[in-house]
Write a protein that holds these residues in place. Structure first.
Motif, PDB file in Angstrom:
ATOM      1  N   ARG A   1       0.829  -1.198   0.000  1.00 37.75           N
ATOM      2  CA  ARG A   1       0.000   0.000   0.000  1.00 37.75           C
ATOM      3  C   ARG A   1       0.869   1.256   0.000  1.00 37.75           C
ATOM      4  O   ARG A   1       1.934   1.287   0.630  1.00 37.75           O
TER       5      ARG A   1
ATOM      6  N   ARG B   1      -5.103   0.931  -3.400  1.00 40.10           N
ATOM      7  CA  ARG B   1      -4.273   1.509  -2.348  1.00 40.10           C
ATOM      8  C   ARG B   1      -2.791   1.483  -2.719  1.00 40.10           C
ATOM      9  O   ARG B   1      -1.961   2.037  -1.991  1.00 40.10           O
TER      10      ARG B   1
ATOM     11  N   ARG C   1      -1.144   4.460  -0.246  1.00 41.97           N
ATOM     12  CA  ARG C   1      -2.115   5.528  -0.003  1.00 41.97           C
ATOM     13  C   ARG C   1      -3.367   4.932   0.636  1.00 41.97           C
ATOM     14  O   ARG C   1      -3.502   3.712   0.749  1.00 41.97           O
ATOM     15  N   ARG C   2      -4.266   5.800   1.021  1.00 44.89           N
ATOM     16  CA  ARG C   2      -5.541   5.352   1.573  1.00 44.89           C
ATOM     17  C   ARG C   2      -6.440   4.820   0.458  1.00 44.89           C
ATOM     18  O   ARG C   2      -6.226   5.085  -0.717  1.00 44.89           O
ATOM     19  N   LEU C   3      -7.462   4.096   0.890  1.00 42.05           N
ATOM     20  CA  LEU C   3      -8.418   3.558  -0.073  1.00 42.05           C
ATOM     21  C   LEU C   3      -9.199   4.708  -0.710  1.00 42.05           C
ATOM     22  O   LEU C   3      -9.888   5.461  -0.013  1.00 42.05           O
ATOM     23  N   PRO C   4      -9.140   4.868  -2.040  1.00 38.85           N
ATOM     24  CA  PRO C   4      -9.874   5.959  -2.690  1.00 38.85           C
ATOM     25  C   PRO C   4     -11.385   5.747  -2.603  1.00 38.85           C
ATOM     26  O   PRO C   4     -11.874   4.613  -2.614  1.00 38.85           O
ATOM     27  N   TRP C   5     -12.118   6.837  -2.569  1.00 40.79           N
ATOM     28  CA  TRP C   5     -13.574   6.748  -2.461  1.00 40.79           C
ATOM     29  C   TRP C   5     -14.190   6.080  -3.678  1.00 40.79           C
ATOM     30  O   TRP C   5     -15.239   5.422  -3.577  1.00 40.79           O
TER      31      TRP C   5
ATOM     32  N   THR D   1      -8.549  -3.166  -3.168  1.00 46.26           N
ATOM     33  CA  THR D   1      -7.327  -2.998  -2.377  1.00 46.26           C
ATOM     34  C   THR D   1      -6.130  -2.670  -3.268  1.00 46.26           C
ATOM     35  O   THR D   1      -5.178  -2.021  -2.797  1.00 46.26           O
TER      36      THR D   1
END
Length: 222
Positions: free
Chosen positions: A111, A160, A113-117, A157
């Motif tokens: 990973r 990410r 980055r954060r999980l994109p919307w 996932t």
């Protein structure tokens, strides 16, 4: 990938890329080369992983990558290796394990980055596919639903991770989506959808491995 890829890093990819082109061409031409070349795709994709392995940490990442490729290979080869057993349930089971290995890899080790919307689209994909194909899956509905869930999980996932991995996950999902229509709603589908399954599959698997190796190599170099 690393900013300065070594020549051997590139060379290790040539067998996989070459065989993928041969395999897709064989499918398009309805050649007898299609089945045997399919059996060698994942072993050849494991070559870049094995070559990079001594330079990468943690080791569990290599284990997860090789596990994903191994169970993908069993999924590809289910009909050839287990001719006395029903092929489709075996494929779903083997590829399901491969996806779980990918999800673990993406969540814990690759990973960035954060999980994109926007990954909510994969939830909509899962619901839509079940609504369209579910009535045609018969007794396989629970297995198809579960497999679709882990497939969507892989694509989500992957978002990410490095963009190369994100694109690879989307291609993998596209491949299985096309395959699902060929399996459960084959009437009236255009002929090009046959090669399209393996075009998107080989691209998806290749990009996932390429992106993950590049991410890990970049971290190792820092």
């Amino acid at each position: 990938m690393p900013r300065t890829a070594r020549p051997l890093d590139v060379i290790t990819w040539i067998p996989y890329v070459a065989l993928a082109l041969i395999h897709v061409t064989a499918i398009a031409l309805d050649s007898p080369l299609a089945p045997p070349t399919k059996l060698w795709l994942m072993p050849l994709l494991a070559i870049p992983v094995a070559y990079a392995a001594p330079r990468l940490r943690p080791r569990v990442v290599i284990a997860l990558l090789l596990a994903a490729l191994f169970f993908s290979w069993l999924g590809d080869s289910a009909g050839a290796f287990f001719p006395a057993l029903p092929e489709l349930p075996l494929m779903l089971g083997f590829f399901g394990i491969a996806h779980i290995a990918y999800i673990a890899l993406f969540l814990r080790f690759a990973r960035v980055r954060r999980l994109p919307w926007w990954t909510l689209i994969y939830v909509a994909w899962w619901v839509g596919m079940l609504a369209i194909l579910g009535p045609h899956t018969g007794d396989l509905f629970p297995a198809v639903a579960a497999y679709g869930l882990v497939l969507a999980g892989t694509a989500a996932t992957a978002a990410r991770c490095h963009p190369i991995v994100t694109i690879g996950g989307a291609f993998f999902l596209a491949s299985d989506s096309i395959l699902a229509f060929r399996l459960f709603l084959p009437e009236g589908l255009p002929a090009w959808m046959g090669p399209a399954v393996m075009i998107t599959y080989t691209i998806g698997q290749g990009l996932i491995v390429w992106g993950v190796l590049g991410t890990l190599a970049g971290r190792t170099q820092r």
